[in-house]
Write an enzyme that holds these catalytic residues in place. Sequence first.
Site, PDB file in Angstrom:
ATOM      1  N   ASP A 406       0.867  -1.322  -0.146  1.00  0.00           N
ATOM      2  CA  ASP A 406       0.012   0.015   0.427  1.00  0.00           C
ATOM      3  C   ASP A 406       0.916   1.027   0.282  1.00  0.00           C
ATOM      4  O   ASP A 406       1.947   1.159   1.079  1.00  0.00           O
ATOM      5  CB  ASP A 406      -0.906   0.205   1.210  1.00  0.00           C
ATOM      6  CG  ASP A 406      -1.695   1.093   1.199  1.00  0.00           C
ATOM      7  OD1 ASP A 406      -2.513   1.546   0.429  1.00  0.00           O
ATOM      8  OD2 ASP A 406      -1.729   2.123   2.349  1.00  0.00           O
ATOM      9  N   GLU A 459       1.030  -0.279  -5.217  1.00  0.00           N
ATOM     10  CA  GLU A 459       0.533   0.354  -5.146  1.00  0.00           C
ATOM     11  C   GLU A 459       1.102   1.576  -5.280  1.00  0.00           C
ATOM     12  O   GLU A 459       1.105   2.504  -4.269  1.00  0.00           O
ATOM     13  CB  GLU A 459      -0.517   0.479  -4.140  1.00  0.00           C
ATOM     14  CG  GLU A 459      -1.851   1.569  -4.612  1.00  0.00           C
ATOM     15  CD  GLU A 459      -2.205   2.771  -3.666  1.00  0.00           C
ATOM     16  OE1 GLU A 459      -3.085   3.399  -3.586  1.00  0.00           O
ATOM     17  OE2 GLU A 459      -1.918   2.966  -2.420  1.00  0.00           O
TER      18      GLU A 459
END
Length: 726
Positions: A406, A459
């Site tokens: 993330d 990401e």
Amino acid sequence: MDLEAAEALAAGRHHDPFAVLGPHRAGAAGRLTAIDPGADRLEVRGASGAVFVLERIAGPVFSGPVSAAIGDRSESYVLHGTGADGAEWDHDDAFRFGPVLTDFDEYLLGEGAHHRLWEALGAHRMRHEGSDGTHFAVWAPNARRVSVVGDMNGWDGRRHPMRRRGATGVSEIFLPGVGEGAAYKYEILGRDGRVVQKADPVGFGAEHPTATASVVRDIRGYGWDDDGWMETRAARNSRDAPISVYEVHLGSWRRRHDEGGRPLSYREHAEELVGYARDMGFTHLELMPVSEFPFDGSWGYQPVGLYAPTIRFGPPHEFRDLVQAAHGAGLGVILDWVPGHFPTDAHGLGRFDGTALYEHADPREGFHRDWNTLIYNYGRREVANFLVANALYWLDEYHVDGLRVDAVASMLYRDYSRPEGDWVPNVHGGRENLEAIALMQRMNTLVYGEHDGILTVAEESTSYPAVSGPAHAGGLGFGYKWNMGWMNDTLDYIARAPEYRKYHHHQVTNTISWAFSENFVLPVSHDEVVHGKGSMLEKMPGDEWQKFANLRAYYGYMWSHPGKKLLFMGCEFGQPAEWNHDRELDWEAAALPRHSGVRDLVRDLNALYRATPALHVKDCEAEGFAWVDHGDADLSVLSFLRLGREGDAPVLVVCNFTPVPREGYRLGVPRGGHWREVLNTDAARYGGSGMGQPGGRNAVAAPSHGRDHTLEITLPPLAVVMFSPG
């Protein structure tokens, strides 16, 4: 006994409690010192039957002579306490046990190179020196005193201060009789003089939020039965494999309304979620973070217990049941992993030992302004080891098949979301976070080196180069990167009224210009259906029929575009409203005809994608794609070929992004003969008008679009059609 030492023990501020507490030789005899705040009288009862009464020295500290055998620990004993009210109790003495950690553990911990950190730190059920109990170890180098507190000692930090291990900053203690399910924390007297209680950074379990203690969990001994999957997953995760990911928030996928609306457990997900994803044809489940987190509204993206599967859905072995069930159904499991920041909750990592230990002391480096969280100090070797070992932990202990990392962009740049003057340049004066870059390279190198066939996904929303390039060549070493540019451009395009799309045709054609610069995943994730963005269906323009047609066309375009696929739960059936983490998906809507039509389309897209090499084997290679016509902006039509290896049949993809049918639309194709329609998003079974050519079309020998043959087709309105020869 020295009164000053006794008073320091009584006050919980002795710097070396194991030097005083427990049995010690004193000349030809022995001496034993113990702490028992509830005792009015304390005795030592040896295994030989001898009884020794200890003298109260200061507060709860008792001390006195014992036999030489007890003093040199060759004879076992128990402590027998008597309260002022006459109550009596026996308890084993934690201070009669030697250390558990080895010199080699100490060396690796000090070097920041303990790749199996969770086997050294945390709480471990074990048998040690003849007794069953739990070994606790924690890194707190600047603490004046660290104790284990919990129900086993009345949450009194004076009872079980820990042993310091050399210069590593690690403290440890073995507590006999402490077993599975015991709640505990570390009570820390910090360098700043404050006493705090912290959850275990390497704890394997936690209490149900809003309670904040760690919980002893024995994670040994799970009977894995997924050898067949593990032997084949390298092929399933490779660049030439069909990868179609179903992203799931376990707390809101489905709920039990007959039981107060609770979420499904891990074991219930193992049956219901796994069965559903398999039926839908997805290849992988991606679970939003399961590491323990305090606040439901963070969805797991602000974790406190990186080594603990959240107790919200069950204990660790039951999470393993979910992973094993997925493997048995032919599904890989990817976890969202959050090494970018952590919350400021008092029981968490912030100022863990009274200093900025896990985070930077300077808020320009250590505080995340967007999320009000703390940023790891990646340059500190012990912190980097904590994170890298955590990545290895999930792959090793829980057999997960990949990690989606993330917020990588926030890690890469020191000036991320910061105004001028509010960030600290790197040693070269630049904005790149060199320590975070090194961490990601090290993590990817180790996880790929130690676990065959896994994948990692970044990401990452910037143009940082070679995110999926090899670390040894200067890349970050990820297997894949989310294609955020594709997502932003195409969602902006599809949300426009069809009559204006011709002015923005480049948004669905230019994506090819960078489609092969990384190994990309095309994400339609949870981030696109929250915070007022509306559901995927709500984004679509037009009346109800057009909204559904637009959504089906978008999915047809997505599944035919180069790149692996990711779709958030509920999007597969056109969830009417945006996602709410406090509610389950709208399964009643999913059963309605137009919604079930979208779901049937996604199921068929997955089946076609998996069965058709041209649609997946060169997802990450320019040779797998060729334009037929990208210039028909006036009609908002684009057409291209997907190509596989030699001998694989090509797929012709034609997208009509207007509600106007097109008869007699001519396209150049690479071969003559019959081309069958393999998918039409306007098919009646999906809720469309049924326009198209179910019998297929024959290509004639006439040049078009630089090719020797021409296919003349009917383009349905707001639809994607695909053809393949044969």
